[in-house]
Design an enzyme around this catalytic site. Structure first.
Site, PDB file in Angstrom:
ATOM      1  N   HIS A 115       0.810  -1.210   0.000  1.00 58.37           N
ATOM      2  CA  HIS A 115       0.000   0.000   0.000  1.00 58.37           C
ATOM      3  C   HIS A 115       0.847   1.265   0.000  1.00 58.37           C
ATOM      4  O   HIS A 115       0.414   2.300  -0.521  1.00 58.37           O
ATOM      5  CB  HIS A 115      -0.954   0.001   1.199  1.00 58.37           C
ATOM      6  CG  HIS A 115      -2.173  -0.842   0.995  1.00 58.37           C
ATOM      7  ND1 HIS A 115      -3.418  -0.311   0.756  1.00 58.37           N
ATOM      8  CD2 HIS A 115      -2.325  -2.188   0.965  1.00 58.37           C
ATOM      9  CE1 HIS A 115      -4.302  -1.293   0.593  1.00 58.37           C
ATOM     10  NE2 HIS A 115      -3.659  -2.439   0.724  1.00 58.37           N
ATOM     11  N   ASP A 116       2.022   1.211   0.576  1.00 56.52           N
ATOM     12  CA  ASP A 116       2.893   2.386   0.550  1.00 56.52           C
ATOM     13  C   ASP A 116       3.594   2.525  -0.795  1.00 56.52           C
ATOM     14  O   ASP A 116       3.579   3.591  -1.407  1.00 56.52           O
ATOM     15  CB  ASP A 116       3.943   2.303   1.666  1.00 56.52           C
ATOM     16  CG  ASP A 116       4.803   3.551   1.729  1.00 56.52           C
ATOM     17  OD1 ASP A 116       4.238   4.660   1.724  1.00 56.52           O
ATOM     18  OD2 ASP A 116       6.036   3.430   1.772  1.00 56.52           O
TER      19      ASP A 116
ATOM     20  N   VAL B  93       1.833   3.399  -4.421  1.00 62.20           N
ATOM     21  CA  VAL B  93       1.263   4.739  -4.569  1.00 62.20           C
ATOM     22  C   VAL B  93       2.393   5.767  -4.662  1.00 62.20           C
ATOM     23  O   VAL B  93       2.987   6.136  -3.651  1.00 62.20           O
ATOM     24  CB  VAL B  93       0.329   5.086  -3.397  1.00 62.20           C
ATOM     25  CG1 VAL B  93      -0.271   6.475  -3.595  1.00 62.20           C
ATOM     26  CG2 VAL B  93      -0.776   4.048  -3.255  1.00 62.20           C
TER      27      VAL B  93
ATOM     28  N   ASP C 203       7.826   5.617   0.272  1.00 60.37           N
ATOM     29  CA  ASP C 203       8.291   6.758   1.066  1.00 60.37           C
ATOM     30  C   ASP C 203       7.559   6.945   2.397  1.00 60.37           C
ATOM     31  O   ASP C 203       7.639   8.011   3.002  1.00 60.37           O
ATOM     32  CB  ASP C 203       8.156   8.039   0.238  1.00 60.37           C
ATOM     33  CG  ASP C 203       6.706   8.282  -0.207  1.00 60.37           C
ATOM     34  OD1 ASP C 203       5.804   7.545   0.229  1.00 60.37           O
ATOM     35  OD2 ASP C 203       6.481   9.215  -1.009  1.00 60.37           O
TER      36      ASP C 203
ATOM     37  N   HIS D 114      -1.905 -13.003  -0.696  1.00 60.53           N
ATOM     38  CA  HIS D 114      -3.221 -13.318  -0.118  1.00 60.53           C
ATOM     39  C   HIS D 114      -3.242 -14.699   0.534  1.00 60.53           C
ATOM     40  O   HIS D 114      -4.192 -15.035   1.233  1.00 60.53           O
ATOM     41  CB  HIS D 114      -4.302 -13.248  -1.199  1.00 60.53           C
ATOM     42  CG  HIS D 114      -4.603 -11.857  -1.649  1.00 60.53           C
ATOM     43  ND1 HIS D 114      -5.478 -11.574  -2.683  1.00 60.53           N
ATOM     44  CD2 HIS D 114      -4.152 -10.653  -1.223  1.00 60.53           C
ATOM     45  CE1 HIS D 114      -5.550 -10.263  -2.858  1.00 60.53           C
ATOM     46  NE2 HIS D 114      -4.755  -9.680  -1.994  1.00 60.53           N
TER      47      HIS D 114
ATOM     48  N   ASP E 212      -6.560 -19.245   2.278  1.00 62.44           N
ATOM     49  CA  ASP E 212      -5.850 -20.516   2.374  1.00 62.44           C
ATOM     50  C   ASP E 212      -6.135 -21.129   3.732  1.00 62.44           C
ATOM     51  O   ASP E 212      -5.585 -20.714   4.752  1.00 62.44           O
ATOM     52  CB  ASP E 212      -4.341 -20.265   2.191  1.00 62.44           C
ATOM     53  CG  ASP E 212      -3.504 -21.524   2.339  1.00 62.44           C
ATOM     54  OD1 ASP E 212      -4.081 -22.612   2.547  1.00 62.44           O
ATOM     55  OD2 ASP E 212      -2.271 -21.414   2.246  1.00 62.44           O
TER      56      ASP E 212
ATOM     57  N   ASP F  26       2.816 -19.610   0.913  1.00 66.68           N
ATOM     58  CA  ASP F  26       3.164 -20.699   0.005  1.00 66.68           C
ATOM     59  C   ASP F  26       2.196 -20.747  -1.166  1.00 66.68           C
ATOM     60  O   ASP F  26       1.354 -19.864  -1.336  1.00 66.68           O
ATOM     61  CB  ASP F  26       3.193 -22.048   0.747  1.00 66.68           C
ATOM     62  CG  ASP F  26       1.849 -22.394   1.388  1.00 66.68           C
ATOM     63  OD1 ASP F  26       0.820 -21.776   1.024  1.00 66.68           O
ATOM     64  OD2 ASP F  26       1.821 -23.284   2.251  1.00 66.68           O
TER      65      ASP F  26
END
Length: 328
Positions: free
Chosen positions: A70-71, A74, A78, A196, A246, A254
């Protein structure tokens, strides 16, 4: 000319190379072991804090991996993600794309340990990157050698965030475009979504596949399981109701995620599309068959993501508190 002959053309070139690179790229670059002189124990402190937080508070490692995505996707890697809403700044964490993200407060636990050792030296952006690296190891994933030297943004990108982070029900072509914009190809995109494997999905993000009718791409028995986890089409977003991608190895990074996709057991629309889209499906099949291949591609993609357009040199700043820009 005499000076050039004195150094020798080859030697002179190598003496100039660092300067030429800096002129070409316009700024200093990331490097391995950036803190060797300024804070020799920096990476060890981050690693130990990641281990301590995992043991004390549960699976915080998943949060560190999600923070990296997420950092870094975008604009820049930073730590803009970590900024709180204050005068002149709207936090990226308030975006719907950040729904369900947790454990931000523990980033400052890591930062405080570093500030005690080396004040105003280690950036929050490098904490985001290195905590993800060490978190991946805690989740049974590969060890990734990451460069450091990132600096922290003085601004938030909340206003444009949704133009960079794909939504869970976006088309695969849009998702691939978003990743391609930061230099990650289809193979790398498939590998990164393998994160995920250790995540969980809040019911609010998957009920549209269950109600009013079940998504035909979902395995019927799996759909019944999901309805048991998410029994209403209008779940309370604050309620801790969720399902895991999972169920076999929920705490291990994995390739069971890909095995489940081939069985029509992807939680989100974007997950299941990986197995049906002609561009991504060959990679899903190969990763499902070969965990080593998945981990190699995951490492490659994480490294690319972690080096997306970092602030370096004199750009940005080193925040004292990851939640706020420094006061002048």
């Amino acid at each position: 000319m005499a000076t050039f002959r004195h150094f020798g053309s080859s030697n002179f070139f190598f003496l100039l190379l660092p300067l030429l690179l800096q002129i070409h790229f316009g700024k200093s670059q990331l490097q391995l072991n950036y803190y060797t002189q300024s804070c020799p124990r920096a990476e060890e402190i981050i690693k130990q804090q990641v281990i301590n937080l995992y043991n004390k508070h549960g699976n915080t490692a998943v949060s560190w991996v999600r923070n990296l995505f997420h950092d870094c996707i975008v604009k820049s890697c930073d730590a803009s993600l970590l900024l709180e809403t204050v005068s002149g700044i709207e936090s990226e964490k308030a975006s719907s794309r950040s729904f369900g993200m947790r454990n931000f407060k523990y980033v400052n636990t890591i930062k405080q340990a570093l500030e005690t050792e080396c004040p105003l030296t280690v950036s929050c952006a490098d904490i985001v990157a290195l905590s993800a690296r060490d978190g991946i190891v805690m989740l049974g994933g590969p060890r990734i050698e990451m460069k450091t030297g990132r600096r922290d943004s003085k601004e938030s990108y909340a206003a444009v965030l949704e133009s960079f982070i794909p939504n869970h029900n976006d088309t695969m072509s849009l998702v691939l475009d978003r990743f391609q914009s930061v230099g990650i190809d289809a193979e790398g995109t498939v590998a990164l979504l393998g994160g995920h494997s250790v995540g969980r999905v809040h019911c609010a993000n998957l009920v549209q596949r269950l109600y009013p009718t079940v998504d035909p791409t979902l395995d019927p028995d799996y759909a019944e399981y999901l309805k048991g986890r998410c029994p209403t089409p209008d779940p309370d977003p604050e309620a801790v109701l969720y399902a895991r991608n999972d169920r076999e190895t929920p705490m291990i990074l994995d390739n069971f995620y890909y095995k489940n996709l081939l069985k029509h057991k992807g939680l989100l629309s974007v997950d299941q599309q990986l197995a049906s889209d002609p561009i991504t499906s060959p990679f899903v099949e190969r990763m499902a068959a070969d965990n080593g291949y998945f981990q190699d591609q995951f490492s490659r993609a994480v490294l690319l993501l972690s080096e997306n357009n970092p602030l370096t040199g004199e750009e940005g700043e080193i925040r004292k508190d990851c939640r706020y820009v420094n006061s002048n």
